[in-house]
Motif scaffolding. Structure first.
Motif, mmCIF file in Angstrom:
data_model
loop_
_atom_site.group_PDB
_atom_site.id
_atom_site.type_symbol
_atom_site.label_atom_id
_atom_site.label_comp_id
_atom_site.label_asym_id
_atom_site.label_seq_id
_atom_site.Cartn_x
_atom_site.Cartn_y
_atom_site.Cartn_z
ATOM 1 N N LYS A 23 0.825 -1.206 0.000
ATOM 2 C CA LYS A 23 0.000 0.000 0.000
ATOM 3 C C LYS A 23 0.863 1.262 0.000
ATOM 4 O O LYS A 23 0.556 2.231 -0.688
ATOM 5 N N GLU A 24 1.952 1.245 0.741
ATOM 6 C CA GLU A 24 2.828 2.415 0.808
ATOM 7 C C GLU A 24 3.534 2.653 -0.528
ATOM 8 O O GLU A 24 3.730 3.795 -0.929
ATOM 9 N N TRP A 25 3.922 1.577 -1.220
ATOM 10 C CA TRP A 25 4.539 1.742 -2.529
ATOM 11 C C TRP A 25 3.528 2.302 -3.520
ATOM 12 O O TRP A 25 3.886 3.052 -4.431
ATOM 13 N N GLY A 26 2.262 1.943 -3.352
ATOM 14 C CA GLY A 26 1.205 2.528 -4.190
ATOM 15 C C GLY A 26 1.137 4.036 -4.012
ATOM 16 O O GLY A 26 0.917 4.779 -4.980
ATOM 17 N N LYS A 27 1.333 4.503 -2.785
ATOM 18 C CA LYS A 27 1.359 5.946 -2.529
ATOM 19 C C LYS A 27 2.521 6.604 -3.262
ATOM 20 O O LYS A 27 2.386 7.712 -3.788
ATOM 21 N N VAL B 3 4.061 10.754 3.719
ATOM 22 C CA VAL B 3 3.284 9.728 4.422
ATOM 23 C C VAL B 3 3.905 8.347 4.190
ATOM 24 O O VAL B 3 4.084 7.574 5.136
ATOM 25 N N ALA B 4 4.249 8.033 2.954
ATOM 26 C CA ALA B 4 4.855 6.729 2.657
ATOM 27 C C ALA B 4 6.232 6.614 3.306
ATOM 28 O O ALA B 4 6.627 5.541 3.763
ATOM 29 N N GLY B 5 6.963 7.732 3.385
ATOM 30 C CA GLY B 5 8.294 7.731 3.972
ATOM 31 C C GLY B 5 8.303 7.452 5.468
ATOM 32 O O GLY B 5 9.344 7.135 6.036
ATOM 33 N N ARG B 6 7.153 7.543 6.096
ATOM 34 C CA ARG B 6 7.063 7.200 7.517
ATOM 35 C C ARG B 6 7.224 5.702 7.740
ATOM 36 O O ARG B 6 7.604 5.274 8.828
ATOM 37 N N THR B 7 6.924 4.926 6.720
ATOM 38 C CA THR B 7 6.994 3.467 6.819
ATOM 39 C C THR B 7 8.120 2.889 5.978
ATOM 40 O O THR B 7 8.809 1.977 6.414
ATOM 41 N N VAL C 286 13.367 5.783 3.554
ATOM 42 C CA VAL C 286 13.185 7.071 2.890
ATOM 43 C C VAL C 286 14.079 7.233 1.662
ATOM 44 O O VAL C 286 13.643 7.793 0.654
ATOM 45 N N GLY C 287 15.294 6.741 1.698
ATOM 46 C CA GLY C 287 16.177 6.868 0.541
ATOM 47 C C GLY C 287 15.645 6.126 -0.669
ATOM 48 O O GLY C 287 15.632 6.650 -1.782
ATOM 49 N N THR C 288 15.180 4.920 -0.447
ATOM 50 C CA THR C 288 14.632 4.123 -1.547
ATOM 51 C C THR C 288 13.323 4.723 -2.035
ATOM 52 O O THR C 288 13.092 4.831 -3.243
ATOM 53 N N ALA C 289 12.474 5.138 -1.108
ATOM 54 C CA ALA C 289 11.188 5.736 -1.486
ATOM 55 C C ALA C 289 11.410 6.977 -2.343
ATOM 56 O O ALA C 289 10.754 7.163 -3.372
ATOM 57 N N TYR C 290 12.362 7.811 -1.936
ATOM 58 C CA TYR C 290 12.637 9.027 -2.692
ATOM 59 C C TYR C 290 13.210 8.707 -4.068
ATOM 60 O O TYR C 290 12.832 9.313 -5.074
ATOM 61 N N ALA C 291 14.119 7.741 -4.138
ATOM 62 C CA ALA C 291 14.705 7.356 -5.425
ATOM 63 C C ALA C 291 13.635 6.823 -6.383
ATOM 64 O O ALA C 291 13.631 7.163 -7.573
ATOM 65 N N VAL C 292 12.728 6.003 -5.876
ATOM 66 C CA VAL C 292 11.645 5.480 -6.706
ATOM 67 C C VAL C 292 10.737 6.622 -7.161
ATOM 68 O O VAL C 292 10.363 6.715 -8.334
ATOM 69 N N GLN D 21 12.046 -4.946 3.239
ATOM 70 C CA GLN D 21 10.654 -4.560 3.441
ATOM 71 C C GLN D 21 10.218 -4.704 4.888
ATOM 72 O O GLN D 21 9.056 -4.562 5.209
ATOM 73 N N GLY D 22 11.144 -5.003 5.754
ATOM 74 C CA GLY D 22 10.833 -5.202 7.168
ATOM 75 C C GLY D 22 10.438 -3.905 7.839
ATOM 76 O O GLY D 22 10.273 -2.875 7.218
ATOM 77 N N GLY D 23 10.310 -3.981 9.134
ATOM 78 C CA GLY D 23 9.900 -2.822 9.905
ATOM 79 C C GLY D 23 10.908 -1.696 9.821
ATOM 80 O O GLY D 23 12.092 -1.904 9.627
ATOM 81 N N LYS D 24 10.411 -0.511 9.982
ATOM 82 C CA LYS D 24 11.242 0.673 9.932
ATOM 83 C C LYS D 24 12.017 0.816 11.234
ATOM 84 O O LYS D 24 11.466 0.690 12.293
ATOM 85 N N LYS D 25 13.300 1.068 11.104
ATOM 86 C CA LYS D 25 14.118 1.290 12.287
ATOM 87 C C LYS D 25 13.978 2.754 12.685
ATOM 88 O O LYS D 25 14.065 3.644 11.844
#
Length: 114
Positions: A2-6, A46-50, A53-59, A104-108
């Motif tokens: 769901k977060e990747w969908g965001k 919002v997605a970066g909370r889970t 963040v580096g990968t989310a931003y790059a995508v 894809q594990g929990g966020k540290k």
């Protein structure tokens, strides 16, 4: 997932605001551009909370860049440049690969300097 969908939806809004920054001529078009900026960054945050963040931003940036090139070709009649399309394909392969190797594990959580 769901977060990747965001992130994907955020990238679609990014394409909208990037094109809007260049082509907006009326107050309504500028308002739509501003709304797209807000939506894209809101979804990224919002997605970066889970997500990492580096990968989310790059995508987000990779999909936005590829989407902008494709949208310009389809919607604005920019001539197709085969080299540009090959490079966009390489960029997308890198984005997919980066997402594939990201834990894809929990966020540290960060608790200051360690």
């Amino acid at each position: 997932m769901k977060e990747w969908g965001k992130i994907i939806i955020a990238a679609v809004f990014e394409v909208g605001w990037v094109i809007g920054l260049k082509h907006a001529d009326s107050a309504l078009e500028w308002l739509a551009t501003a709304a797209a900026i807000w939506a894209s960054f809101h979804l990224l945050i919002v997605a970066g909370r889970t997500l990492p963040v580096g990968t989310a931003y790059a995508v987000f940036v990779g999909l936005g860049a590829a989407g902008t090139v494709i949208a310009e070709i389809i919607l604005l009649g920019v001539p197709v440049n085969p080299a540009k399309l090959i490079l966009i394909a390489v960029l997308l392969a890198g984005v997919v690969g980066l997402k594939a190797v990201t834990d894809q594990g929990g966020k540290k959580e960060w608790h200051g300097s360690h």
